[in-house]
Design an enzyme around this catalytic site. Structure first.
Site, PDB file in Angstrom:
ATOM      1  N   LYS A  95      11.915   5.203  -2.389  1.00  0.00           N
ATOM      2  CA  LYS A  95      12.291   5.604  -3.761  1.00  0.00           C
ATOM      3  C   LYS A  95      12.230   7.121  -3.913  1.00  0.00           C
ATOM      4  O   LYS A  95      12.946   7.819  -3.221  1.00  0.00           O
ATOM      5  CB  LYS A  95      11.397   4.885  -4.763  1.00  0.00           C
ATOM      6  CG  LYS A  95      11.049   3.438  -4.396  1.00  0.00           C
ATOM      7  CD  LYS A  95      12.237   2.518  -4.368  1.00  0.00           C
ATOM      8  CE  LYS A  95      11.773   1.094  -4.078  1.00  0.00           C
ATOM      9  NZ  LYS A  95      12.807   0.180  -3.741  1.00  0.00           N
ATOM     10  N   TYR A 105       5.087  -5.001  -9.100  1.00  0.00           N
ATOM     11  CA  TYR A 105       6.370  -5.129  -8.399  1.00  0.00           C
ATOM     12  C   TYR A 105       6.465  -6.547  -7.806  1.00  0.00           C
ATOM     13  O   TYR A 105       5.487  -7.064  -7.242  1.00  0.00           O
ATOM     14  CB  TYR A 105       6.446  -4.067  -7.293  1.00  0.00           C
ATOM     15  CG  TYR A 105       7.535  -4.342  -6.299  1.00  0.00           C
ATOM     16  CD1 TYR A 105       8.867  -4.424  -6.705  1.00  0.00           C
ATOM     17  CD2 TYR A 105       7.246  -4.557  -4.967  1.00  0.00           C
ATOM     18  CE1 TYR A 105       9.865  -4.708  -5.797  1.00  0.00           C
ATOM     19  CE2 TYR A 105       8.249  -4.839  -4.047  1.00  0.00           C
ATOM     20  CZ  TYR A 105       9.552  -4.921  -4.476  1.00  0.00           C
ATOM     21  OH  TYR A 105      10.536  -5.211  -3.572  1.00  0.00           O
ATOM     22  N   ARG A 148       4.914   3.373  17.876  1.00  0.00           N
ATOM     23  CA  ARG A 148       4.206   2.345  17.085  1.00  0.00           C
ATOM     24  C   ARG A 148       2.812   2.790  16.678  1.00  0.00           C
ATOM     25  O   ARG A 148       2.265   2.307  15.687  1.00  0.00           O
ATOM     26  CB  ARG A 148       4.151   1.010  17.851  1.00  0.00           C
ATOM     27  CG  ARG A 148       3.419  -0.079  17.077  1.00  0.00           C
ATOM     28  CD  ARG A 148       3.607  -1.479  17.639  1.00  0.00           C
ATOM     29  NE  ARG A 148       3.491  -1.550  19.068  1.00  0.00           N
ATOM     30  CZ  ARG A 148       2.329  -1.484  19.744  1.00  0.00           C
ATOM     31  NH1 ARG A 148       1.192  -1.353  19.099  1.00  0.00           N
ATOM     32  NH2 ARG A 148       2.324  -1.571  21.059  1.00  0.00           N
ATOM     33  N   ASP A 208      -0.531   1.772  -6.592  1.00  0.00           N
ATOM     34  CA  ASP A 208       0.851   1.981  -6.159  1.00  0.00           C
ATOM     35  C   ASP A 208       1.421   3.075  -7.063  1.00  0.00           C
ATOM     36  O   ASP A 208       1.657   2.849  -8.252  1.00  0.00           O
ATOM     37  CB  ASP A 208       1.631   0.664  -6.283  1.00  0.00           C
ATOM     38  CG  ASP A 208       3.068   0.796  -5.788  1.00  0.00           C
ATOM     39  OD1 ASP A 208       3.641   1.901  -5.921  1.00  0.00           O
ATOM     40  OD2 ASP A 208       3.627  -0.201  -5.303  1.00  0.00           O
TER      41      ASP A 208
HETATM   42  N1  PLP Z   1       6.139  -0.778  -4.834  1.00  0.00           N
HETATM   43  C1  PLP Z   1       7.002  -0.645  -5.850  1.00  0.00           C
HETATM   44  C2  PLP Z   1       6.493  -0.190  -7.184  1.00  0.00           C
HETATM   45  C3  PLP Z   1       8.357  -0.940  -5.677  1.00  0.00           C
HETATM   46  O1  PLP Z   1       9.208  -0.813  -6.707  1.00  0.00           O
HETATM   47  C4  PLP Z   1       8.807  -1.377  -4.394  1.00  0.00           C
HETATM   48  C5  PLP Z   1      10.218  -1.716  -4.161  1.00  0.00           C
HETATM   49  O2  PLP Z   1      11.019  -1.778  -5.053  1.00  0.00           O
HETATM   50  C6  PLP Z   1       7.872  -1.508  -3.366  1.00  0.00           C
HETATM   51  C7  PLP Z   1       6.547  -1.193  -3.607  1.00  0.00           C
HETATM   52  C8  PLP Z   1       8.283  -1.997  -1.999  1.00  0.00           C
HETATM   53  O3  PLP Z   1       8.952  -0.977  -1.335  1.00  0.00           O
HETATM   54  P1  PLP Z   1      10.006  -1.225  -0.141  1.00  0.00           P
HETATM   55  O4  PLP Z   1      11.215  -1.850  -0.728  1.00  0.00           O
HETATM   56  O5  PLP Z   1      10.212   0.159   0.399  1.00  0.00           O
HETATM   57  O6  PLP Z   1       9.336  -2.122   0.842  1.00  0.00           O
END
Ligand code: PLP
Length: 382
Positions: A198, A101, A47, A173
């Protein structure tokens, strides 16, 4: 500094190699022998994100974005939430791009009010409008490199300058671009966030996240992570580490394939609009060409005929799988209003420009000509 493809393979690997192992072994041990550590955070424990698998991965991730430090998390949302909860406390505000997102948007809309953290949404492309949303309580500016699902490219250079000028932490992001196409630290961003689920992992078989950037901030976020508990398991660390090694070849193939698919769609009479920063006609193209090494594997588009046409088209496809998520070896296609952005109230979705008929595509590693042929037959049949 060595090229990114060399760093992807060799940066952060243990020296000397553990028992000569060419691939980083998995240390599936929750705790480690006490060695006289004098602080709680120095104890080795999963952790606390400090097992050998975490350490190697942190070094590799920092190296590939040319940043000081990195931290992996149990999901992309764990990275987003833990970062923002470290930078902003009760009474503070975050300035954020208005089209994000859906999960990040939901975090800000649903959880932030419960923590008394305010959000001011701004148009990422209109830097001149940001000043009027600034308050003495604003702590961070939050943007996405290529926004989900409309593929907008915010004024990223202005975001770094604005944050610096006003003492804000700049957070981006970078999931959609991946470090192969854009490395935020090079432009001056304080923190870059990824859904490692991803492109970084690339095989649609784990959920993971990462925060990369300034060492002082990463150390603070690591403390918060250890309190909130969203740490990544060593086996998932191993898979993410393995996936990263092929990031360069995957993303460059996806860049080329997506550009060909976007050009095909843009020229097709049944297609109404295509959002892809690689198209010369796209509003984000000039900025993307200046800042990115490639335009990415993600696009969105609308067909003439709205939701019905979109549904029929997706049903007719034989190669892309109808599923949310993105960045894997297989092409994935989805209607964000039904999946990734279904948590957003319809009126807000409408305001953000996310139509019910919008289709989002993640281009995989299949043969480009096969994907285009499949799209052609699916469009004829719908
Ligand atoms: N940021 C973006 C641009 C995303 O497309 C996603 C998920 O689709 C996330 C963050 C969140 O990621 P996770 O599903 O791994 O928690």
């Amino acid at each position: 500094m060595k090229g990114i493809d060399t760093r992807l393979i060799h940066a952060g690997e243990p020296e000397p190699r553990i028992e000569g192992a060419v691939s980083m072994p998995i240390f599936q041990s929750s705790t480690f022998e006490y060695r006289g550590e004098d602080s709680y955070y120095a104890l080795r424990y999963i952790r606390l994100s400090n097992t050998p698998n975490h350490v190697a991965l942190h070094r590799k991730l920092a190296a590939i974005e040319g940043a000081e430090a990195a931290l992996v998390t149990a999901s992309g949302m764990a990275a987003v939430a833990t970062t923002l909860m470290t930078i902003a406390a009760a009474g503070d505000r975050v300035m954020a791009q208005d089209c994000l997102y859906g999960g990040t948007h939901d975090l800000m809309r649903i959880e932030f009010p419960r923590m008394n953290i305010g959000v001011d949404f701004v148009d990422g492309g209109n830097a001149a409008s940001w000043r009027e949303h600034l308050t003495p309580q604003t702590r961070a500016l939050y943007v996405e490199t290529i926004s989900n699902p409309l593929m907008q490219v915010a004024d990223l250079r202005a975001a770094v300058e604005f944050a610096r000028a006003h003492g804000l932490v700049s957070i981006i992001d970078n999931t959609f671009a991946s470090p192969v196409n854009f490395r935020p630290a090079e432009l001056g961003f304080d923190l870059s966030i990824h859904s490692g689920t991803k492109y970084l992992n690339g095989h649609s078989d784990i959920v993971a996240g990462a925060v990369i950037g300034r060492a002082d901030l990463i150390a603070k976020i690591n403390r918060t992570l250890s309190h909130l508990g969203g740490s990544l398991d060593p086996h998932a660390c191993f898979l993410l580490h393995r996936g990263l090694k092929t990031l360069g070849v995957r993303v460059r193939y996806q860049n080329a394939s997506a550009l060909a698919v976007a050009r095909f769609l843009a020229a097709h009479p049944r297609v109404a609009t295509v959002n892809y920063p690689g198209l010369e006609t796209d509003p984000g193209h000039v900025r993307a060409r200046e800042l990115f090494d490639g335009f990415g594997g993600m696009m969105s588009f609308e067909l003439h005929g709205g939701v019905e046409a979109a549904e029929a088209f997706i049903r007719n496809l034989t190669i892309p799988i109808s599923a949310p998520s993105l960045g894997g070896v297989e092409s994935l296609i989805t209607r964000p209003a039904r999946t990734s952005h279904s948590g957003m109230p319809p009126a807000e979705r409408e305001r953000a420009g996310i139509g019910d008929g919008l289709i989002r595509l993640s281009v995989g590693l299949e043969a480009t000509e096969d994907v285009i042929a499949d799209f052609a037959q699916a469009l004829e049949a719908c």
